[in-house]
Motif scaffolding. Structure first.
Motif, PDB file in Angstrom:
ATOM      1  N   ASN A 153       0.939  -1.042  -0.298  1.00  0.00           N
ATOM      2  CA  ASN A 153      -0.120   0.132  -0.095  1.00  0.00           C
ATOM      3  C   ASN A 153       0.822   1.490  -0.283  1.00  0.00           C
ATOM      4  O   ASN A 153       0.582   2.502  -0.187  1.00  0.00           O
ATOM      5  CB  ASN A 153      -1.119   0.316   1.314  1.00  0.00           C
ATOM      6  N   GLN A 154       2.022   1.314   0.559  1.00  0.00           N
ATOM      7  CA  GLN A 154       2.779   2.081   1.125  1.00  0.00           C
ATOM      8  C   GLN A 154       3.686   2.663  -0.900  1.00  0.00           C
ATOM      9  O   GLN A 154       3.528   4.009  -1.529  1.00  0.00           O
ATOM     10  CB  GLN A 154       3.948   1.905   1.329  1.00  0.00           C
ATOM     11  N   LEU A 155       4.007   1.613  -2.207  1.00  0.00           N
ATOM     12  CA  LEU A 155       4.019   1.093  -3.172  1.00  0.00           C
ATOM     13  C   LEU A 155       3.057   1.983  -3.613  1.00  0.00           C
ATOM     14  O   LEU A 155       3.268   3.300  -4.607  1.00  0.00           O
ATOM     15  CB  LEU A 155       4.742   0.119  -3.750  1.00  0.00           C
ATOM     16  N   LEU A 156       2.175   1.744  -3.492  1.00  0.00           N
ATOM     17  CA  LEU A 156       0.536   1.701  -4.653  1.00  0.00           C
ATOM     18  C   LEU A 156       0.549   3.588  -4.111  1.00  0.00           C
ATOM     19  O   LEU A 156       0.095   3.923  -4.835  1.00  0.00           O
ATOM     20  CB  LEU A 156      -0.582   1.442  -4.746  1.00  0.00           C
ATOM     21  N   HIS A 157       1.262   4.324  -2.791  1.00  0.00           N
ATOM     22  CA  HIS A 157       0.287   5.145  -2.585  1.00  0.00           C
ATOM     23  C   HIS A 157       1.667   6.220  -3.680  1.00  0.00           C
ATOM     24  O   HIS A 157       0.848   7.204  -3.328  1.00  0.00           O
ATOM     25  CB  HIS A 157       0.180   5.412  -1.644  1.00  0.00           C
ATOM     26  N   LYS A 158       2.525   5.733  -3.703  1.00  0.00           N
ATOM     27  CA  LYS A 158       3.853   6.484  -4.440  1.00  0.00           C
ATOM     28  C   LYS A 158       3.503   6.784  -5.965  1.00  0.00           C
ATOM     29  O   LYS A 158       3.721   7.518  -6.161  1.00  0.00           O
ATOM     30  CB  LYS A 158       5.554   5.706  -4.075  1.00  0.00           C
ATOM     31  N   ILE A 159       2.577   5.926  -7.001  1.00  0.00           N
ATOM     32  CA  ILE A 159       3.057   5.811  -7.733  1.00  0.00           C
ATOM     33  C   ILE A 159       1.766   6.840  -8.178  1.00  0.00           C
ATOM     34  O   ILE A 159       0.491   6.404  -8.015  1.00  0.00           O
ATOM     35  CB  ILE A 159       2.453   4.381  -8.981  1.00  0.00           C
ATOM     36  N   PRO A 160       1.279   7.910  -9.188  1.00  0.00           N
ATOM     37  CA  PRO A 160       0.359   8.736  -8.855  1.00  0.00           C
ATOM     38  C   PRO A 160      -1.112   8.549  -9.924  1.00  0.00           C
ATOM     39  O   PRO A 160      -0.035   7.688 -10.626  1.00  0.00           O
ATOM     40  CB  PRO A 160       1.126  10.144 -10.149  1.00  0.00           C
ATOM     41  N   TYR A 161      -1.659   8.801  -9.692  1.00  0.00           N
ATOM     42  CA  TYR A 161      -3.098   8.141 -10.545  1.00  0.00           C
ATOM     43  C   TYR A 161      -2.927   8.255 -11.781  1.00  0.00           C
ATOM     44  O   TYR A 161      -2.559   9.553 -12.245  1.00  0.00           O
ATOM     45  CB  TYR A 161      -4.570   9.199  -9.973  1.00  0.00           C
ATOM     46  N   GLY A 162      -3.093   7.742 -12.355  1.00  0.00           N
ATOM     47  CA  GLY A 162      -2.645   7.525 -13.822  1.00  0.00           C
ATOM     48  C   GLY A 162      -1.676   7.926 -14.125  1.00  0.00           C
ATOM     49  O   GLY A 162      -1.686   7.639 -15.305  1.00  0.00           O
ATOM     50  N   ALA A 163      -0.844   7.355 -13.818  1.00  0.00           N
ATOM     51  CA  ALA A 163       0.853   7.895 -14.579  1.00  0.00           C
ATOM     52  C   ALA A 163       1.721   6.043 -14.475  1.00  0.00           C
ATOM     53  O   ALA A 163       0.745   4.693 -14.012  1.00  0.00           O
ATOM     54  CB  ALA A 163       1.845   8.006 -13.043  1.00  0.00           C
ATOM     55  N   VAL A 164       2.205   5.660 -15.590  1.00  0.00           N
ATOM     56  CA  VAL A 164       3.448   4.732 -15.569  1.00  0.00           C
ATOM     57  C   VAL A 164       4.099   5.014 -15.537  1.00  0.00           C
ATOM     58  O   VAL A 164       4.938   5.955 -15.803  1.00  0.00           O
ATOM     59  CB  VAL A 164       3.334   4.306 -17.771  1.00  0.00           C
ATOM     60  N   VAL A 165       4.629   3.928 -14.575  1.00  0.00           N
ATOM     61  CA  VAL A 165       6.103   4.013 -13.972  1.00  0.00           C
ATOM     62  C   VAL A 165       7.670   2.943 -14.418  1.00  0.00           C
ATOM     63  O   VAL A 165       6.689   1.544 -15.369  1.00  0.00           O
ATOM     64  CB  VAL A 165       6.149   4.225 -12.390  1.00  0.00           C
ATOM     65  N   THR A 166       8.839   3.216 -14.898  1.00  0.00           N
ATOM     66  CA  THR A 166       8.989   2.011 -15.501  1.00  0.00           C
ATOM     67  C   THR A 166       9.854   1.109 -14.245  1.00  0.00           C
ATOM     68  O   THR A 166       9.769   1.417 -12.971  1.00  0.00           O
ATOM     69  CB  THR A 166      10.231   2.998 -16.041  1.00  0.00           C
ATOM     70  N   THR A 167      10.479   0.366 -15.040  1.00  0.00           N
ATOM     71  CA  THR A 167      11.186   0.103 -13.729  1.00  0.00           C
ATOM     72  C   THR A 167      12.552   0.046 -12.868  1.00  0.00           C
ATOM     73  O   THR A 167      12.434  -0.429 -12.451  1.00  0.00           O
ATOM     74  CB  THR A 167      12.214  -1.969 -14.514  1.00  0.00           C
ATOM     75  N   ALA A 168      13.196   1.097 -13.256  1.00  0.00           N
ATOM     76  CA  ALA A 168      13.961   1.775 -13.051  1.00  0.00           C
ATOM     77  C   ALA A 168      13.606   2.535 -12.517  1.00  0.00           C
ATOM     78  O   ALA A 168      14.377   3.043 -11.107  1.00  0.00           O
ATOM     79  CB  ALA A 168      14.977   2.485 -14.418  1.00  0.00           C
ATOM     80  N   TRP A 169      12.060   3.490 -11.856  1.00  0.00           N
ATOM     81  CA  TRP A 169      11.432   4.214 -11.397  1.00  0.00           C
ATOM     82  C   TRP A 169      11.752   3.321 -10.214  1.00  0.00           C
ATOM     83  O   TRP A 169      11.434   3.681  -8.845  1.00  0.00           O
ATOM     84  CB  TRP A 169      10.197   4.458 -11.946  1.00  0.00           C
ATOM     85  N   LEU A 170      10.778   1.579 -10.181  1.00  0.00           N
ATOM     86  CA  LEU A 170      10.295   1.247  -9.628  1.00  0.00           C
ATOM     87  C   LEU A 170      11.173   0.522  -8.788  1.00  0.00           C
ATOM     88  O   LEU A 170      11.638   0.339  -7.117  1.00  0.00           O
ATOM     89  CB  LEU A 170       9.558  -0.197  -9.263  1.00  0.00           C
ATOM     90  N   ALA A 171      12.864   0.396  -9.182  1.00  0.00           N
ATOM     91  CA  ALA A 171      13.503   0.240  -8.461  1.00  0.00           C
ATOM     92  C   ALA A 171      14.221   0.660  -7.723  1.00  0.00           C
ATOM     93  O   ALA A 171      14.682   1.015  -6.767  1.00  0.00           O
ATOM     94  CB  ALA A 171      15.475  -0.332  -9.504  1.00  0.00           C
ATOM     95  N   SER A 172      14.080   2.106  -7.996  1.00  0.00           N
ATOM     96  CA  SER A 172      14.894   3.651  -7.062  1.00  0.00           C
ATOM     97  C   SER A 172      13.543   4.107  -5.655  1.00  0.00           C
ATOM     98  O   SER A 172      14.528   4.796  -5.064  1.00  0.00           O
ATOM     99  CB  SER A 172      14.343   5.033  -8.276  1.00  0.00           C
ATOM    100  N   HIS A 173      12.516   3.213  -6.015  1.00  0.00           N
ATOM    101  CA  HIS A 173      11.562   2.962  -5.025  1.00  0.00           C
ATOM    102  C   HIS A 173      11.881   1.671  -4.286  1.00  0.00           C
ATOM    103  O   HIS A 173      10.573   1.028  -3.724  1.00  0.00           O
ATOM    104  CB  HIS A 173      10.046   3.454  -5.108  1.00  0.00           C
ATOM    105  N   GLY A 174      12.797   1.018  -4.132  1.00  0.00           N
ATOM    106  CA  GLY A 174      12.721  -0.280  -3.956  1.00  0.00           C
ATOM    107  C   GLY A 174      11.808  -1.550  -4.544  1.00  0.00           C
ATOM    108  O   GLY A 174      12.018  -2.589  -3.390  1.00  0.00           O
ATOM    109  N   VAL A 175      11.654  -1.810  -5.006  1.00  0.00           N
ATOM    110  CA  VAL A 175      11.163  -2.266  -5.892  1.00  0.00           C
ATOM    111  C   VAL A 175      11.510  -3.261  -7.171  1.00  0.00           C
ATOM    112  O   VAL A 175      12.251  -2.583  -7.847  1.00  0.00           O
ATOM    113  CB  VAL A 175       9.900  -2.297  -6.057  1.00  0.00           C
ATOM    114  N   THR A 176      12.099  -4.417  -6.742  1.00  0.00           N
ATOM    115  CA  THR A 176      13.052  -4.770  -7.803  1.00  0.00           C
ATOM    116  C   THR A 176      11.902  -5.902  -9.137  1.00  0.00           C
ATOM    117  O   THR A 176      11.000  -5.631  -8.659  1.00  0.00           O
ATOM    118  CB  THR A 176      13.712  -6.019  -7.151  1.00  0.00           C
ATOM    119  N   SER A 177      13.323  -5.647 -10.398  1.00  0.00           N
ATOM    120  CA  SER A 177      11.926  -6.385 -11.341  1.00  0.00           C
ATOM    121  C   SER A 177      11.115  -7.687 -11.248  1.00  0.00           C
ATOM    122  O   SER A 177      10.278  -7.449 -11.098  1.00  0.00           O
ATOM    123  CB  SER A 177      12.701  -6.584 -12.505  1.00  0.00           C
ATOM    124  N   ASP A 178      11.975  -8.650  -9.826  1.00  0.00           N
ATOM    125  CA  ASP A 178      11.582  -9.771  -9.797  1.00  0.00           C
ATOM    126  C   ASP A 178      10.122  -9.226  -8.432  1.00  0.00           C
ATOM    127  O   ASP A 178       8.615 -10.003  -9.167  1.00  0.00           O
ATOM    128  CB  ASP A 178      11.741 -10.938  -9.164  1.00  0.00           C
TER     129      ASP A 178
END
Length: 258
Positions: free
Chosen positions: A4-29
């Motif tokens: 829920n912390q991650l989903l709160h950080k993704i802006p509504y209606g936005a696409v994010v890349t794996t690089a963006w997710l990695a910068s927020h502590g989420v690996t590709s796996d």
């Protein structure tokens, strides 16, 4: 990171890349697992959004702009698209559904973007002699119903970008001439800085002819002697007359004896 912390950080209606997710502590796996369990939705190779959210071309541009941390956008909506976003759409052709993006020479659109229909048609132009770091180039634009903003060209930069990619045969078309007729709110100091930093003699001369023809008050406040307009004559239209002030061939209707 909690989901829920991650989903709160993704802006509504936005696409994010794996690089963006990695910068927020989420690996590709982890991203793949979140997509598999329905928390995220994969929109293409290396790109995700929150499941079920509506996506538009602005969603894609958000992903592309946040992939760069230099403070300057790697690519941005410019030209006719930026003018439309700034409210000049009624001077542009009806049904214009192409999004015009501009970027540094080496920038390419990612493969995942070519596989999605919701982004519509996108064309990427190179900056064509208008360096990205010029002052007065960008402003923030917040799309309706979205929780993010994009960097887009200012109207002053956008009109120079449009001229820069327009072939000579269309430089003095009704499309550009009519658009100039509506650009009465451009800022002369911002224009001056952009024109002084522009490296394309053709763009500068064509802009000045179109601006003079439109006759807005800001044209009289430009200091053209401070601009590098190159040397010699330039042919911008077939069968035109030589403009004595800017040394370019122009249509009869644009001609003004010096």
């Amino acid at each position: 990171m909690k989901i829920n912390q991650l989903l709160h950080k993704i802006p509504y209606g936005a696409v994010v890349t794996t690089a963006w997710l990695a910068s927020h502590g989420v690996t590709s796996d982890q991203a793949r697992k979140l997509a598999g369990s329905g928390w995220l939705q994969r929109v293409g190779h290396g790109a995700y959004c929150q499941a079920g959210e509506p996506l538009t071309w602005e969603s894609a541009v958000f992903a592309l702009q946040t992939s760069d941390d230099t403070g300057l956008p790697p690519l941005w909506p410019g030209g006719q698209t930026a003018l439309a976003l700034h409210g000049f759409a009624h001077y542009l052709p009806m049904g214009e559904s192409t999004t015009h993006l501009y970027g540094k020479e080496a920038v390419r659109l990612p493969r995942w973007l070519s596989d999605v229909e919701w982004a519509g048609r996108m064309v990427l132009h190179s900056e064509k002699g208008l360096p990205v770091q010029l002052p007065g180039s960008f402003t923030d634009y917040a799309p309706d119903g979205r929780a993010f903003s994009l960097q887009v060209s200012t109207p002053e930069r956008a009109v120079l970008e449009w001229i820069s990619v327009t072939p000579n045969a269309l430089l003095f078309s009704s499309e550009l001439v009519d658009t100039f007729g509506g650009l009465n709110t451009l800022r002369p100091r911002r224009l001056q800085a952009l024109l002084e930093g522009c490296r394309s003699v053709r763009t500068k001369r064509a802009f000045l002819v179109l601006a003079r023809h439109a006759g807005h008050a800001w044209y009289g406040r430009l200091e053209s002697p401070r601009l590098d307009l190159g040397k010699g004559k330039r042919q911008l239209c077939q069968g035109g007359k030589l403009d004595r002030e800017y040394h370019v061939t122009v249509p009869e209707a644009m001609y003004r004896p010096k």
